[in-house]
Design an enzyme around this catalytic site. Sequence first.
Site, PDB file in Angstrom:
ATOM      1  N   ARG A 188      48.720 -24.605  44.942  1.00 50.06           N
ATOM      2  CA  ARG A 188      48.670 -26.234  44.482  1.00 50.06           C
ATOM      3  C   ARG A 188      48.311 -27.030  45.386  1.00 50.06           C
ATOM      4  NH1 ARG A 188      54.108 -27.017  41.561  1.00 50.06           N
ATOM      5  NH2 ARG A 188      53.882 -25.133  40.692  1.00 50.06           N
ATOM      6  N   SER A 242      51.352 -28.275  36.314  1.00 51.33           N
ATOM      7  CA  SER A 242      53.432 -28.129  37.050  1.00 51.33           C
ATOM      8  C   SER A 242      54.034 -29.653  36.308  1.00 51.33           C
ATOM      9  CB  SER A 242      54.267 -26.835  37.591  1.00 51.33           C
ATOM     10  OG  SER A 242      55.063 -26.912  37.039  1.00 51.33           O
ATOM     11  N   HIS A 243      54.873 -29.725  37.052  1.00 49.10           N
ATOM     12  CA  HIS A 243      55.752 -31.033  37.231  1.00 49.10           C
ATOM     13  C   HIS A 243      55.316 -31.935  38.080  1.00 49.10           C
ATOM     14  CE1 HIS A 243      57.691 -28.351  39.962  1.00 49.10           C
ATOM     15  NE2 HIS A 243      58.549 -28.955  40.093  1.00 49.10           N
ATOM     16  N   LYS A 246      48.321 -20.561  38.635  1.00 51.18           N
ATOM     17  CA  LYS A 246      49.364 -19.761  38.090  1.00 51.18           C
ATOM     18  C   LYS A 246      48.776 -18.765  37.602  1.00 51.18           C
ATOM     19  CE  LYS A 246      53.382 -23.250  37.442  1.00 51.18           C
ATOM     20  NZ  LYS A 246      54.175 -23.613  36.380  1.00 51.18           N
ATOM     21  N   ASP A 301      58.770 -29.514  30.365  1.00 47.83           N
ATOM     22  CA  ASP A 301      57.782 -29.949  31.803  1.00 47.83           C
ATOM     23  C   ASP A 301      56.259 -30.187  31.377  1.00 47.83           C
ATOM     24  OD1 ASP A 301      57.751 -27.426  31.964  1.00 47.83           O
ATOM     25  OD2 ASP A 301      57.295 -27.393  33.733  1.00 47.83           O
ATOM     26  N   ASP A 356      53.871 -28.370  32.057  1.00 48.23           N
ATOM     27  CA  ASP A 356      53.189 -27.145  31.339  1.00 48.23           C
ATOM     28  C   ASP A 356      53.531 -26.667  30.429  1.00 48.23           C
ATOM     29  OD1 ASP A 356      54.830 -26.555  33.946  1.00 48.23           O
ATOM     30  OD2 ASP A 356      52.691 -24.753  33.521  1.00 48.23           O
ATOM     31  N   ASP A 405      56.607 -24.279  30.582  1.00 48.40           N
ATOM     32  CA  ASP A 405      57.432 -23.543  31.574  1.00 48.40           C
ATOM     33  C   ASP A 405      58.810 -23.714  31.608  1.00 48.40           C
ATOM     34  OD1 ASP A 405      57.110 -24.387  33.487  1.00 48.40           O
ATOM     35  OD2 ASP A 405      55.616 -22.405  34.655  1.00 48.40           O
ATOM     36  N   ARG A 406      59.028 -25.055  31.536  1.00 49.56           N
ATOM     37  CA  ARG A 406      60.617 -24.968  32.084  1.00 49.56           C
ATOM     38  C   ARG A 406      61.221 -26.202  31.068  1.00 49.56           C
ATOM     39  NH1 ARG A 406      61.764 -27.407  36.785  1.00 49.56           N
ATOM     40  NH2 ARG A 406      59.767 -28.981  36.613  1.00 49.56           N
ATOM     41  N   HIS A 464      63.326 -22.062  34.652  1.00 49.18           N
ATOM     42  CA  HIS A 464      62.550 -21.090  34.039  1.00 49.18           C
ATOM     43  C   HIS A 464      63.487 -20.486  32.696  1.00 49.18           C
ATOM     44  CE1 HIS A 464      58.935 -22.182  36.258  1.00 49.18           C
ATOM     45  NE2 HIS A 464      59.508 -22.930  37.572  1.00 49.18           N
TER      46      HIS A 464
END
Length: 467
Positions: free
Chosen positions: A16, A105-106, A115, A244, A246, A248-249, A331
Amino acid sequence: MSYNFDPTVLREYDIRGIIGETLGPDDARAIGRSFATLMRRAGGSRIAVGYDGRVSSPILEHALIEGINASGCDVVAIGMSATPMLYYAEASAEDVDGGIQITGSHNPANYNGFKMVFQGRPFFGEDILTIGKMAAAGDWDDGTGSVESRPVLEEYIDRLLLGLDGLEPDVLDGLRIGWDAGNGAAGPALEALAARLPGEHHLLFTDVDGNFPNHHPDPTVEANLEDLRALVAEKKLHFGVAFDGDGDRIGAIDGEGRVIWGDQLLMIYAEDLLARMPGATVIADVKASRTLFEHISAHGGKPLMWKTGHSLIKSKMKETYSPLAGEMSGHVFFADTYYGYDDALYAGIRLIAASARLGKSVTELRSAMPAMVNTPEMRFQVDESRKFAAVEEVKDRLSRTDAVVDGTDGVRVTNDDGWWLLRASNTQDVLVARAESETEAGLERLMGQIDEQLALSGLERGENAAH
């Protein structure tokens, strides 16, 4: 040919960086070359690629695919997607050997990253350092690869809906739920899912916009749930779910507007799962409440406290055959009737299913939880060279006392007042602290113990500690 990455971008769980400063198309191309070379040497040949809704994502996708092809692997391009859709494309297709999702992501809008999953396992830690070493040495295979476009949305939604199999339609038809995609990559999938779900669904911010004009897409920060809370109150909904950037959370609030934190969601999922799988191991990270571990035991499960980090948790699940795991950060991993990766849309489906199977509303389930007094996750800046050393110093000092210490990931100390945690972040130059008690006075004493240990190591929490 060789390539050197900015040292700050190769992180523990993913890659990242800041677009135009530490990350750009050349990095994406080098990542593609290293990853594809590793894949070929492991006997694989086809890599799925997806990207999130950030402004920089399409440019990175183009360069990543170039790199993968130049090292002789074929690409299955799934297009703009939530990260779980990339995981799904990798897990469900027999002809796909690995996958890379381009996502920040966030993180703020000017960040992006990658990822990865490699032949069905998380790709992190040493794997990511290997990508850097191979690039620096120019240790890449040459070849030519093809690109095939393969949308997975429809098939993915079909798979999500299997999570409601066997439930009474009349129970589901009465549900009224709010959803907030936060202008993240899960928006289109959420629209497609809601259109096929029983019950009444109210959606917020499903337009993908990498500038995140409404609020930041991090559902673990309570301020980001205000729009969802207002929607639930105004429409008198049963509960609300947020994602979030993307997908995944997961974050959630009940019908009274109370936040259901990551460990509290896991209490609901565990109670539902253990009724069907008594004795199963349920994993949670070291930041989770004591009440979660007690709840798992009370419902006949085996609680296992493990290190924070989605890749670390996924690996531990495989090792222990655990069907369910989760983190405070939202997650959640289901491996009972799903693939064992973190998918917030599927976690939303499972919240509906748990409530239906347990015969209680989400608000009732939240109300039944013990009222604990705890801090948010406190993060404070500390020099990179000191963060792990400071935690070791604390561990060393406490080992010479009668304190009850769990050293799974940092230092978690349990005493009559409750527990406190101090650990080094794997992804930033910060220390993370958290404490929980049954009383405000108990919490004060626990915070005093954290501050005392920090002072002995020449550190303090500082002004920005409560972020």
